[in-house]
Design an enzyme around this catalytic site. Structure first.
Site, mmCIF file in Angstrom:
data_model
loop_
_atom_site.group_PDB
_atom_site.id
_atom_site.type_symbol
_atom_site.label_atom_id
_atom_site.label_comp_id
_atom_site.label_asym_id
_atom_site.label_seq_id
_atom_site.Cartn_x
_atom_site.Cartn_y
_atom_site.Cartn_z
ATOM 1 N N GLU A 46 0.652 -0.976 -0.057
ATOM 2 C CA GLU A 46 0.164 -0.129 0.314
ATOM 3 C C GLU A 46 0.830 1.336 0.329
ATOM 4 O OE1 GLU A 46 -0.782 -1.908 3.662
ATOM 5 O OE2 GLU A 46 -0.189 -2.433 2.229
ATOM 6 N N ARG A 183 5.529 -25.211 -6.470
ATOM 7 C CA ARG A 183 6.679 -25.224 -6.437
ATOM 8 C C ARG A 183 7.158 -23.851 -6.149
ATOM 9 N NH1 ARG A 183 8.808 -29.425 -10.674
ATOM 10 N NH2 ARG A 183 8.142 -31.853 -9.947
ATOM 11 N N ASP A 199 13.048 -41.417 -11.234
ATOM 12 C CA ASP A 199 13.091 -40.077 -12.178
ATOM 13 C C ASP A 199 13.862 -39.477 -12.194
ATOM 14 O OD1 ASP A 199 10.924 -42.159 -12.398
ATOM 15 O OD2 ASP A 199 9.836 -40.886 -10.625
ATOM 16 N N ARG A 206 9.305 -25.400 -14.344
ATOM 17 C CA ARG A 206 9.903 -24.675 -15.728
ATOM 18 C C ARG A 206 8.427 -25.009 -16.693
ATOM 19 N NH1 ARG A 206 10.961 -30.076 -14.669
ATOM 20 N NH2 ARG A 206 9.797 -31.513 -15.903
ATOM 21 N N THR A 296 6.147 -44.359 0.854
ATOM 22 C CA THR A 296 7.161 -43.721 1.873
ATOM 23 C C THR A 296 7.876 -42.628 2.205
ATOM 24 O OG1 THR A 296 8.006 -46.789 0.534
ATOM 25 C CG2 THR A 296 9.056 -45.059 2.882
#
Length: 386
Positions: A46, A183, A199, A206, A296
Site C-alpha cells: 500500500e 513449487r 525418475d 518450468r 514411503t
C-alpha cells in the site's frame, strides 16, 4: 481486488517470512497506483501504491489484499499513512491474521472517516497468505505434501517400461502445471531416494507460463538418502538429507563434489526422521517445504504429523497393481483404512478445503487448520459491508 491479488503473486521471489500483499489505488475507474510487497524490509504494497498515486489518491479507493498493518516491524505501520492519504474508501481482502492486531489497522482507517469494506474475495486473499497464517508468521516451517495416484491408490505401475531416469506420469499436463506452480511458492522440494533413482526429477517450475500468478524464483531441489548410498545428483545446487549416524565423511564429500549440500538429521527406525528434517530446514532459514515423491516418504511425513496441507491429485485410471502405500491391507473391507490411500483413516485430523477437476484429474486440498473457519475469523466483523 482480483488485480491486486495478481500483483501480490507476480513477484520475483517468495516474500517469506512476510506474507505476499498487493495493492491498487483507483480513481475515476482508472488505476493510478500499484504496489506489491517483495519481502522483509521492503516497502509494503500500500505504501508503494500510494506513493505512485501521489496527489491522485485524493478521493480514490485503495484495494489491498491484506489489512494495512498498525504496528511497527522492520518498517513503519501502514494504517496511519493510509488514513492520511486522502483516499475515501478502503477495500480489503482479509484482516491481519495476528490475533493481537487483527482489525486494528481497519479501525485506525475508519477513525479517519474512510469507508471500509472487508472480506472482498476473501477466500483468494487467504489462500495467498495461507502458509503465513498457519505457521503464525513462520514460527515454524509450512509443510506441503503433494501426491499423485490412480483411482485405486497406486503411485506408479511396478514395471514402468521407461528407462531409469525417465519419469512416468499418471496425471495430465494441466495437473503437472499446477504442481509446478505450487513449487514456485516453496523454498525447497523434497523427494525420496527411490523417486530420485527412478525418475531423476528436475523439481522446478518450468511448466509455469511466463507472467503467471506465482513467484519467478525456482525452489531448491532436494532428496532424502539416509546412508548416502545413491551418490546421484543434479548438476546444480541441491540438498541431500541424510542420517547423522549412517552418512560417512567420504560419502558426504562425494555429494559436495556434485554441488550438493548434505544436511545431517536425526534418524528414526533407520531412516531420516521427518521432524528432524523440518527442524534442520528451519535452522537454515527455510520457510516453505514441499514433499513430493513416492508413498514411503509421504507416509513417513503423515505419520510424523508435520504436514500442514495435503494436495492430492487422482488420475481417472485403474492400475490394479503397482507401487502403493506401505502396509497396504490384504483385506479389501478393512474399516480402519482409507479407500484410496491405504493409510489408517484419520480424516478427522484434516479438513477438506476444496476439490475440483484439473484437466481430466481430480485435485483435492486437505488442511490441518480449517480454511473456512479461518476465513470467517479474518473477515472483519465491524466492516460496513461485505
Amino acid at each position: 481486488m482480483a488485480e491486486a491479488l495478481r500483483l501480490a503473486a507476480r513477484i520475483p521471489r517468495r516474500p517469506w517470512p512476510n506474507p505476499p500483499v498487493g495493492a491498487l489505488v483507483v480513481r475515476d475507474h482508472q488505476v493510478v497506483g500499484r504496489g506489491a510487497h517483495h519481502g522483509a524490509g521492503a516497502d509494503h504494497a500500500e505504501v508503494i501504491a500510494l506513493r505512485e498515486a501521489g496527489p491522485r489518491a485524493l478521493g480514490a479507493t485503495l484495494y489491498c489484499t491484506l489489512e494495512p498493518c498498525n504496528h511497527r516491524g522492520r518498517t513503519p505501520p501502514c494504517a496511519p499513512l493510509v488514513a492520511s492519504s486522502g483516499i475515501t474508501r478502503l477495500v480489503v481482502g482479509v484482516a491481519d491474521p495476528n490475533p493481537a492486531v487483527c482489525g486494528g489497522g481497519l479501525a485506525r482507517v475508519r477513525e479517519a472517516g474512510v469507508e471500509v469494506h472487508s472480506g472482498v474475495m476473501r477466500e483468494d486473499a487467504l489462500e495467498l497468505i495461507w502458509p503465513f497464517v498457519v505457521t503464525r508468521a513462520f514460527e515454524r516451517p509450512f509443510v506441503l505434501l503433494k501426491t499423485a495416484t490412480s483411482l485405486d491408490g497406486f503411485f506408479a505401475p511396478h514395471h514402468q517400461g521407461a528407462p531409469p531416469g525417465e519419469p512416468t506420469f499418471l496425471t495430465g499436463p494441466a495437473a503437472r502445471q499446477d504442481v509446478h506452480r505450487l513449487r514456485r511458492w516453496c523454498d525447497i522440494v523434497v523427494v525420496g531416494e527411490r523417486t530420485m533413482q527412478a525418475d531423476h526429477p528436475r523439481l522446478d517450475g518450468r511448466m509455469v507460463p511466463e507472467g503467471d500468478s506465482c513467484p519467478g524464483a525456482e525452489p531448491l531441489p532436494a532428496y532424502v538418502d539416509t546412508d548416502l548410498s545413491l551418490q546421484q545428483a543434479w548438476a546444480k545446487p541441491h540438498w541431500v538429507f541424510a542420517g547423522a549416524r549412517r552418512a560417512s565423511a567420504t560419502q558426504q564429500h562425494g555429494i559436495e563434489r556434485l554441488e550438493g549440500t548434505v544436511v545431517l538429521c536425526q534418524e528414526l527406525d533407520g531412516h531420516v526422521a521427518p521432524a528432524s528434517l523440518v527442524a534442520e530446514f528451519q535452522r537454515r532459514g527455510g520457510h516453505c517445504l514441499m514433499v513430493e515423491g513416492g508413498p514411503t516418504l509421504a507416509a513417513a511425513f503423515l505419520r510424523a504429523n508435520v504436514v500442514d496441507r495435503w494436495v492430492s491429485y487422482v488420475a481417472p485410471i485403474v492400475l490394479g497393481a503397482g507401487v502403493t502405500w506401505p502396509g497396504w491391507p490384504a483385506a479389501a473391507d478393512r474399516s480402519d483404512v482409507g479407500p484410496t490411500t491405504g493409510e489408517p483413516a484419520s480424516r478427522s485430523s484434516y479438513h477438506l478445503t476444496r476439490s475440483h477437476a484439473v484437466g481430466p484429474d481430480l485435485k483435492s486440498v486437505f488442511d490441518r487448520q480449517s480454511f473456512p473457519e479461518t476465513v470467517a475469523r479474518l473477515s472483519d466483523p465491524h466492516a460496513g459491508s461485505r
